[in-house]
Design an enzyme around this catalytic site. Sequence first.
Site, short mmCIF file in Angstrom:
data_model
loop_
_atom_site.label_atom_id
_atom_site.label_comp_id
_atom_site.label_asym_id
_atom_site.label_seq_id
_atom_site.Cartn_x
_atom_site.Cartn_y
_atom_site.Cartn_z
N HIS A 179 1.06 -1.44 0.31
CA HIS A 179 0.32 0.18 0.15
C HIS A 179 0.87 0.98 0.20
O HIS A 179 0.88 2.26 -0.86
CB HIS A 179 -0.87 -0.31 1.31
CG HIS A 179 -1.71 1.23 1.69
ND1 HIS A 179 -2.97 1.40 0.77
CD2 HIS A 179 -1.82 2.35 2.22
CE1 HIS A 179 -3.58 2.56 0.95
NE2 HIS A 179 -2.58 3.39 1.80
N GLU A 433 -2.32 -13.37 -17.54
CA GLU A 433 -1.93 -12.86 -16.53
C GLU A 433 -1.47 -14.20 -15.94
O GLU A 433 -0.36 -14.44 -14.75
CB GLU A 433 -2.16 -11.81 -15.45
CG GLU A 433 -3.40 -11.85 -15.67
CD GLU A 433 -3.55 -11.05 -14.70
OE1 GLU A 433 -3.18 -9.54 -13.53
OE2 GLU A 433 -4.91 -10.59 -14.16
N ASP A 457 1.33 -9.93 -12.57
CA ASP A 457 1.06 -11.24 -11.95
C ASP A 457 1.61 -12.62 -12.65
O ASP A 457 1.89 -13.45 -12.37
CB ASP A 457 -0.40 -11.63 -11.81
CG ASP A 457 -1.52 -11.17 -10.41
OD1 ASP A 457 -1.01 -11.88 -9.69
OD2 ASP A 457 -2.36 -10.20 -10.90
N CYS A 504 0.00 -3.63 -19.02
CA CYS A 504 0.43 -3.05 -18.08
C CYS A 504 0.62 -3.22 -16.63
O CYS A 504 -0.01 -2.82 -15.89
CB CYS A 504 -1.71 -2.94 -17.87
SG CYS A 504 -2.05 -4.50 -18.04
C1 PEP Z 1 -0.56 -6.99 -13.12
O1 PEP Z 1 -1.07 -8.33 -12.71
O2 PEP Z 1 0.39 -6.98 -13.46
C2 PEP Z 1 -0.67 -6.10 -13.24
C3 PEP Z 1 -1.33 -4.71 -14.13
O3 PEP Z 1 -2.86 -6.14 -11.88
P1 PEP Z 1 -2.64 -6.30 -10.80
O4 PEP Z 1 -0.96 -5.46 -10.60
O5 PEP Z 1 -4.05 -5.15 -10.77
O6 PEP Z 1 -2.90 -7.22 -10.25
MG MG Z 2 -2.52 -8.38 -11.92
#
Ligand code: PEP
Ligand code: MG
Length: 561
Positions: A179, A433, A457, A504
Amino acid sequence: MRLRGEAAAPGAAVGPAWIYRAVVPSNGSVGPAGIGLELAAERAAGQLQALADGLRGAGREEQAGILEAQSLMARDETLLAAARELIAAGSAPAAAVHEAGEAIARGIEALDDELLAARAADVRDVAARIGRASSGHVLDLPRVPSIALADDLPASIAAEIPNGLLLGIGLAAGSPTAHAAILARSLGIPAAVGLADLAAYLEAPSGPAGHVETGTVALDGFSGELLIEPTSEELAAIGRRVATSAAQARAAATLRGRPGATRDGRPVRLLANLGGPDEVDRALQAGAEGVGLFRTEFLFLGRTRPPEEDEQARAYAAVLGAFGPDRPVVIRLADIGGDKEVPYLGLAPEANPFLGLRGIRLARTRPELLVAQLRAIARAAAATGTSPHVMAPMVATVEDVDLFDELRREAARSLSGDVQAAAGRIVAGIMVEVPSAVWLAPELVRRVSFMSIGTNDLTQYLFAADRTNSALAPYRDTLNPAVLRAVAAVVDAARPAGVPVAVCGELGGTLDGARVLVGLGVTELSMDPGSIDLVRAVLADSPMSDLEALAEGLRRGPTAG
Ligand code: PEP
Ligand code: MG
């Protein structure tokens, strides 16, 4: 002294340390301003609610939710009854509430559930706040711009630090997805987490919580290092780094307004990752060409029941409207589960939440939640005259895509008129992911309009290494050939089908990561708005052939080199 940890937010800062230590009250710790337990609990609950209101007013919904839940905890009868018993047996209120809070927190921790670990920290934080109120202890917040050092920095404390006085955050615990690390990135300040030996350093000097140390520390958010009492040479080196990074940032900002592209003109769309509508302005200022990941979990966390469709539609319309019909906005269906706990859903506890009922899998038991979300997105699209992109997180199989299609059909069936038409305009995509989705990419691309690789992930699942565990940092190398080969496999599957591939995950917002990913054929990068300028500049300086050669070398190598 040099403490090594993990880089969690870029930048560097030099300044006095502001150390946050949770005070362990003793029975003699009732000060002259001491008050009884009930009044202290009321005061703590009121403070937390006021902080939550302030954050909500500033559009920081997710943090507001955490503090609101803590405000309820401060009035919780289990905690207060246990403290009352200890007071009846002779404890001072601060010591009693501390002990009662500890017992509850330890009970939660004994369940050995990653999801609940954060709740234990929240209980301790609430007990400490009641304790401070009852003993008349006022937390000494920084009065000069300082670098906060802590084992972990509770959300409620971070929210109290006035704007501009937090230069950086160094934590003994945590991971880059903690966080406090996310907070640092959104404030544009450096952070390092998992700092080995910081815990021992924090404990060594005696002093109250929030004590401003006279000494200087230097925090390097690029390398993840903290220098305590740096030598003049070290300070000079950091100073040069700060100056260079400021100069780079200024130079990079002059390219704003230009779309992302390599030096020889290969377009690379630079998009923003958003955690809530409050981040829209930063994204627009950074020249984001759209939103590549709008995380919608903030609407679902830290509350006692699911958000109403109206509230959701307002949040989606705020982002869709700000970017208008010509810039894409990718709204991700709520990625609940994993480390994002939603108690009001009453889901059964899981032994391995990251391998559990997370993301699109939630549709297998609670489809109505995601259908309601899709209806709200359609309403927002109708109100703003836009065609939102919507993506499903945690897709692992072709059947998961079928499930997503069925959810959209069900949402559309339940709507009418303009809103139903808007539901039909939704452009559907998936996150890649989960490793199975990499190998199923040739089948998946035929069923979707875009793909976005979540390297956070994907890395966690490729290496079987929990992304929140600071001891597993060696397994979080997103430039490892195992990750790059997976990205290449997705790009190779999607290219012939003409399906765009974005990244992303955090990797896309790093300079090396952006260069390698573009070299692998990724055409869109979505990142924290604070990284867009530098990524645009580094790409503008790189011919595509150099990036391809770089990617090829790293992808073939045995290690991340
Ligand atoms: C990821 O897993 O790379 C992602 C962008 O999603 P989050 O970090 O929200 O799990
Ligand atoms: Mg993710």
